[in-house]
Structures are given as structure tokens and as C-alpha cells.
Design an enzyme around this catalytic site. Structure first.
Site, short mmCIF file in Angstrom:
data_model
loop_
_atom_site.label_atom_id
_atom_site.label_comp_id
_atom_site.label_asym_id
_atom_site.label_seq_id
_atom_site.Cartn_x
_atom_site.Cartn_y
_atom_site.Cartn_z
N ASN A 47 0.51 -1.37 0.41
CA ASN A 47 0.14 -0.24 -0.14
C ASN A 47 1.27 1.58 -0.39
O ASN A 47 0.83 2.47 -0.75
CB ASN A 47 -0.95 -0.15 1.40
CG ASN A 47 -2.02 -0.87 1.23
OD1 ASN A 47 -2.06 -1.70 0.45
ND2 ASN A 47 -2.93 -0.75 1.95
N ARG A 420 -5.62 1.58 -12.65
CA ARG A 420 -4.32 1.79 -12.53
C ARG A 420 -3.38 0.09 -12.41
O ARG A 420 -3.83 -0.81 -11.34
CB ARG A 420 -4.24 2.25 -11.31
CG ARG A 420 -2.18 2.81 -10.59
CD ARG A 420 -3.18 3.63 -9.98
NE ARG A 420 -3.80 5.15 -9.91
CZ ARG A 420 -4.31 5.18 -8.92
NH1 ARG A 420 -4.09 5.05 -7.65
NH2 ARG A 420 -5.00 6.64 -9.51
N HIS A 450 -15.69 2.98 -13.49
CA HIS A 450 -15.75 1.99 -13.02
C HIS A 450 -16.62 1.04 -12.78
O HIS A 450 -16.83 0.12 -11.63
CB HIS A 450 -15.11 2.92 -11.30
CG HIS A 450 -14.83 2.17 -10.25
ND1 HIS A 450 -15.48 2.63 -9.23
CD2 HIS A 450 -13.56 1.84 -10.11
CE1 HIS A 450 -14.63 1.59 -8.56
NE2 HIS A 450 -13.66 1.05 -8.98
#
Length: 699
Positions: A47, A420, A450
Site C-alpha cells: 500500500n 491503475r 468504474h
């Protein structure tokens, strides 16, 4: 606090740092199974890498973009970078401590991570053979003197910086060698670890029964350096790990006001895309070697230089071998097969009769796969349309769609090429689908698609639509909690089909009767739903807001929630990630409570429940309460009408809000205090475990 905002809130990036620390906290809990603690350490590290690639990259480039009209934005970015560096330094100390503690606990469980100096004779022979047979072809040293800039290299991997010398062993050895060995200066080289092809951890021959020996790939290379540089006349090698993070993308949707969006966008083409903006290095690296590395990374004063330990890229801990020790992992929860899956009835006909749902990973994702597989061969099906954002490596979803196309169905797939870090994979799948005769659409210019929707056109009995909170992805469905509604309700199905028309022909005006669709009117509809709760509260009618999302950062939504709180509306939120809303502010957010849950599954479902004066309006879908989702993406939220499904969604929320085992108070302070229930009940409650057991009883 963000001075640009007119409402009390914290910056989303600080909120994200607090969230990631909650993940780190799981790795530090003694009651979490040991190998799961390793996985949480890997998730935290991964992350953080993505955060620096995207969010810190954006802040750094704003600071570098010299324009007087953007002075306030630049000053704010500078302050924010400083705050993030402070938090990162603080959390790094906790992280290194957690790594040491977990490694020590591994040894107590007879799992040994050995370095190059700890091998017995048998293991040394194994390592040399492993290098010759499997590794040598993938190890390609590069002389550091030949490298001008490291920014041309990938930041996906770890590097070893090598310093090699001729060292004198003793005065006697020196006398023997001075006659034929010239004193040589140290040489420096780089080796990129081939983790993607060889893995990060290597199982070694075990020393004793019941024990397991492993080795970092880093240390395999260290041990084999004399073999790698054989014939070079060096007798001493030192290797120090380092990693760097590069600018991956400039995210400007939430950083600058609309009036200045175009100006900064023009700078994107000329900005230093791909430059390193963070480097972590072994604190023991000698100064002469470190200076040579730093010169080749093109860092500036806003970038991060951080001392670290011997090993980096701890994201690989997510795939740490379990060594057969299932007792050191969470007990297995086998995905539950819903009763419909156990029969031979047509799933398409079952959906036409009544709305159906699955809640993964508690339920098997195979329910949705079977719907596609049946549609692919059914003579009652005319066409299939779906959106795909991320895809599994061997996607059963795509295979079913290709099967449908080969069977003469008209198949349309909207695939997002800008998902991404999945761009290359999505391009590859697009070509395969096009080759099979599938019509592949690449979404809208400048707007990510999305939404997670599927439309199946039927000859009789009514068309079918599937609306999900997460990707149609088998891998995600085993780790992420997501909710998927399958319905034949005519008004919803027509709206879903209209979304595909909107994507294909955005110049045509589309109105949606049932669905909340962005970037059209979703935000307006959500604000209206909150306003209804305020009016109902003032009128003495039932009023509350129960929402489960990943992120809450949109200013308009937050301002409206503050208004609801001031009116006395109970606002209960489950927010896993970013939350810029502040709780506990007298007169502003007294009735707002937010629980953030980190557990074995990643909480991902988006659920919206409004009292609506006793009517109870319930929605699910793909959008978080972020500006990018509400204004700059194609997102879909659907109402839920089936009483049993609405009841189940309320239970999912209620269980989460009662979670005192894995929940943390999200209030903007970053303290992450354990969640407590207001009713005074102190019995421990773990929502994911309780949900699984509840579903299991109905299997």
C-alpha cells in the site's frame, strides 16, 4: 487541517496514512495468526509503495510546478509532504519492530529464515546448485560506473548494490600475494533481483524433523557472489539492498480547483514522469556506495530518503510459504454454495422469477460464473454486455464471454484500459476478446468506467441485469467482501442497458429512472436522500443514515452529513479507508459515528441505507463518496427492492457496526482507538466471522 476547504475536515492523504497504520496494527496483534501477521506486513508495504507512486508523486509535482497563481496549492502541498514524512518515519519504526518480532516468533515455531552465513554444509551445496540450475540465467550484474541514471530501471523490484574488494587476510598472505597481485580499488555493481521469475523465498533442506528452513532470494545472491564474479580476482563482497519508488501518475482530480485544472494539466506532458521520489536503503550501506546510488536517482529536497533494514519490498511477505503450517493461518472458510447452485435448475429462470444475490467471499463467486456460462450456451439469450475493470490471470469470466461469442451471441465488453497498474493485462485481454469476435469498447475519453454491471438480453421471460459493488474477478472475490445483485426488474434492467448506450454514445442524452449514475446525477441524488432524512427528522418521522463504503472524502457529501448531524439525524458509517470527515465536534458532528474494520477479508462492499420516514431505501453499487467517483467516473448505484435482500443488507451493516474485535474509531485523529458499542455491551463481536456462520446456517 486543509486550509483550502471551507468545512472542518482533514486531508485525505493524512487520513490514508491513518488507515494504513490500522493494517500495520493487525500485524502487531499477538492474537492474529503468525503467518497472517506476515501478510498484513506485506499489505502495509505494498500500500505504501502505491501511495508514494501516485499520491506523493502528485504532491511533489505540484510543489515543483512554479506558477504564482498556484502559490496556495504549492504551500499546502509542501506542508502535507512534511506531515506525511513525519508519520512515515514514526510508522517505519513500528514496522521494523514488527518485522523483528514476527521473525523471532517464526523461529519459535521452527520456521527459520536463514541468511548466507547460517547455512550448514548440505544447505550450502543446495544453494550453489539452485543458483546454477535455476537462477544464474536471470542474474545480470551491471557495473555502476556504466549507469548514468537509475530512473530508467523498474521500481517493481529490489536491487543489491555490490561493493567488491581485495582484502588482505594476514601479513603472511600479503607477502605471498604482493608479488603477483596489484592493489586494486573497490569496484561497484548492481544486481536486480529476479523475484518475478524465481520468487522471493526459497525452501532449503530442513535441518531437523518438524522444522522448516527458508532463505530470502537476496541472501541466495549474496552467498553466490563469488560465483557471479568468478575470475575477477576479488576476495571480498558486500551487498546492500535498496529500493526506489517512481512517479507513476499525477492525480489532479481532487488536488486543484476546477478553474485551474486545465493549466496544471498542460504541465503533465512536460513533468518529470517516472522520476524516483522515494528511496529506502540498508542503513549499513557504506557512504561511498550510497553516494554513488543517490547521484543516479535524481532526487530533490521534496523526495523521501529513508534508512531501512537488510530487506526491502516486504510486499512479498503476502506470498510467504506456509510451510504446511495451516495452524499458523486463519481457519479455512470454504465459500458457501447457495441452495440455487446445488440444483440443476436454470439460474437465468430463477433470476427472472425473483431477485438473487451473492455476498463474496462468504458465497461462492461461481454463482455469477454459472450465470455467464449458461447465458453463453442458452438459445434463449440474444446478447451479453458487461463492464470489466480488473481481470483474473486466467479469467473464467472472459472465457465464458468468448464462449458466448463463438456460439453466435452478440457480446459487448467495456474494458477500462486505465485501471491503475492493470493496464498491460487489460490490453492483452482486449486483444483476445476482439479476436474471438467480441465488440470491445474502451470507455469514455477522460472518464474511467468504474461501474460493475452486466446486461443479458433474453428472448422471453424478461432481460436480466447484474450490478456489483466490486470487480467481476475471481481472485478479488476470494479476498474482497463484495455484494452482487441479479435482477429481472424491468425498470432497473432498462436503466442498466441505458448505461451501456451512454458509454457507447455519450453524445446522446440519457435519463435514468432507477439507477444513480455518475457523472450524471449520482451526487445530486445522494444529497437529496440525505436532505430527506433531515426533513423527516424535523417532522418527527424515522430518520437515520447507514452507509458502508471504502472512502468518504467528497466535500459536498461531508457538508451535507454535518447538516444532518446538526439536525439530530443518527449517521452511522462503516469506512475502511480514507475519511476526511471529523467526528466529535460539538454542534457539528455529534450524531456521527464511524467504524473502520480491518480483518482477514478486505471490506469493499458499498451499501447505502436511508430510513426514508420508515420506508427504508436501500442501495448498493460501485461508487465511494469521493469526488472522483461522483464527478469523474462512470459509476452505478442500484436500489434494492426485494425485502429479504434488504433485510440481509441491513444485517451486513449492523454486524459491521457492532464489530468490537476488528473495528477502530475513525475520527480524524489517527489514534485508531478500539471500537466500543454505545449500548454498553462489552462482549467481543467479530463481524466477518459472525456473517460467515450466519450464512453457513442457511446453506
Amino acid at each position: 487541517m486543509n486550509k483550502k476547504k471551507t468545512i472542518p475536515s482533514i486531508d485525505r492523504d493524512l487520513s490514508w496514512m491513518y488507515f494504513n497504520r490500522r493494517i500495520l496494527s493487525e500485524a502487531m496483534k499477538p492474537n492474529v495468526p503468525l503467518l497472517e501477521r506476515l501478510s498484513f506486513l506485506g499489505i502495509y508495504s505494498n500500500n505504501l509503495d502505491e501511495f508514494f507512486r501516485v499520491r506523493m508523486a502528485t504532491l511533489s509535482r505540484i510543489v515543483e510546478y512554479e506558477d504564482r497563481s498556484l502559490r496556495l496549492e504549492r504551500e499546502h502541498a509542501k506542508l502535507l509532504i512534511k506531515q506525511i514524512h513525519q508519520l512515515n518515519s514514526k510508522y517505519s519504526i513500528e514496522y521494523e519492530s514488527a518485522i523483528k518480532e514476527v521473525t523471532s516468533r517464526l523461529r519459535e515455531e521452527n520456521i527459520y529464515l536463514l541468511n548466507e552465513n547460517e547455512l550448514d554444509v548440505e544447505q550450502q551445496i543446495f544453494v550453489r546448485n539452485f543458483f546454477r540450475r535455476q537462477l544464474s540465467g536471470f542474474v545480470s550484474p551491471i557495473w555502476l560506473s556504466a549507469v548514468k541514471q537509475l530512473t530508467e530501471a523498474t521500481d517493481e523490484n529490489i536491487y543489491l548494490a555490490i561493493k567488491m574488494q581485495v582484502k588482505k587476510n594476514s601479513e603472511e598472505d600479503e607477502k605471498k600475494k604482493t608479488a603477483h597481485i596489484r592493489v586494486r580499488r573497490p569496484e561497484y555493481a548492481l544486481i536486480e533481483l529476479p523475484v518475478s521469475t524465481c520468487g522471493r523465498f526459497v525452501r532449503l533442506p530442513d535441518r531437523s524433523k518438524g522444522g522448516s528452513s527458508l532463505m530470502y532470494l537476496d541472501d541466495i545472491i549474496r552467498f553466490c557472489l563469488p560465483m557471479i564474479f568468478s575470475g575477477m580476482d576479488y576476495n571480498h563482497f558486500d551487498a546492500y539492498a535498496f529500493k526506489f519508488t517512481k512517479d507513476a501518475e499525477m492525480e489532479i482530480d481532487n488536488d486543484l480547483r476546477n478553474g485551474r485544472l486545465q493549466k496544471i494539466s498542460k504541465a503533465v506532458k512536460s513533468r518529470k514522469r517516472g522520476d524516483a521520489l522515494r528511496v529506502i536503503y540498508d542503513t549499513k550501506m557504506p557512504r561511498d556506495l550510497l553516494s554513488r546510488i543517490m547521484k543516479r536517482l535524481n532526487l530533490d529536497k521534496s523526495d523521501t530518503v529513508q534508512k531501512g533494514g537488510r530487506y526491502h519490498n516486504h510486499k512479498d511477505l503476502m506470498s510467504f510459504p506456509d510451510c504446511g503450517r495451516k495452524d499458523l493461518k486463519y481457519p479455512a472458510w470454504v465459500p458457501i454454495l447457495k441452495p440455487e447452485l446445488k440444483r440443476d435448475e436454470s439460474l437465468l429462470k430463477l433470476i427472472q422469477k425473483q431477485d438473487r444475490y451473492i455476498h463474496v467471499p462468504y458465497h461462492s463467486f461461481d454463482y455469477y460464473i454459472r450465470v455467464l456460462q449458461e447465458a453463453a450456451v442458452s438459445k434463449e439469450v440474444r446478447s451479453i454486455k458487461t463492464t470489466l475493470y480488473r481481470l483474473a490471470k486466467e479469467s473464467k469470466v472472459v472465457k465464458a464471454l468468448i464462449c458466448a461469442a463463438l456460439n453466435g451471441k452478440k457480446v459487448t465488453v467495456v474494458i477500462e484500459l486505465l485501471a491503475r497498474f492493470d493496464e498491460a493485462s487489460n490490453i492483452n485481454w482486449s486483444k483476445k476478446m476482439q479476436d474471438a469476435g467480441i465488440q470491445v469498447l474502451f470507455g469514455l475519453e477522460g472518464v474511467k468506467v468504474h461501474s460493475k454491471i452486466t446486461h443479458i438480453s433474453m428472448k422471453r421471460g424478461g432481460d436480466i441485469a447484474c450490478i456489483s459493488t466490486g470487480n467481476f474477478h475471481e481472485g478479488n472475490a476470494s479476498m474482497y467482501t463484495d455484494y452482487l445483485l441479479m435482477t429481472a426488474k424491468l425498470s432497473i434492467v432498462r436503466d442498466v442497458n441505458s448505461v451501456f448506450d451512454f458509454i457507447e454514445k455519450p453524445y446522446l442524452s440519457q435519463r435514468f429512472k432507477e439507477l444513480l449514475v455518475s457523472p450524471n446525477e449520482m451526487k445530486k441524488r445522494f444529497l437529496s436522500l440525505i436532505s430527506d432524512e433531515i426533513r423527516n427528522k424535523k417532522a418527527g418521522l424515522p430518520a437515520y443514515i447507514h452507509v458502508k463504503v471504502n472512502h468518504v472524502t467528497d466535500d459536498a457529501i461531508i457538508e451535507k452529513l454535518y447538516e444532518a448531524s446538526k439536525a439530530g439525524v443518527p449517521v452511522e458509517l462503516l469506512v475502511r479507508g480514507n475519511c476526511t470527515l471529523l467526528t466529535g465536534i460539538s454542534g457539528l458532528s455529534d450524531t456521527i459515528r464511524i467504524n473502520g474494520i480491518i480483518d482477514r477479508y478486505l471490506e469493499h462492499a458499498r451499501i447505502f441505507i436511508f430510513a426514508a420516514g420508515g420506508e427504508n431505501k436501500t442501495f448498493i453499487g460501485s461508487a465511494d463518496w469521493m469526488r472522483r467517483n461522483l464527478d469523474n467516473r462512470v459509476e452505478v448505484i442500484t436500489p434494492v427492492y426485494d425485502p429479504l435482500i434488504k433485510e440481509n443488507l441491513q444485517k451486513v451493516f449492523d454486524f459491521g457496526f457492532r464489530d468490537t474485535c476488528q473495528g477502530c474509531v475513525v475520527d480524524g485523529t489517527g489514534e485508531n482507538r478500539p471500537w466500543t458499542r454505545e449500548d454498553g455491551n462489552t462482549l467481543p463481536f467479530r463481524s466477518q466471522e459472525e456473517l460467515y456462520n450466519d450464512y453457513k446456517l442457511k446453506e
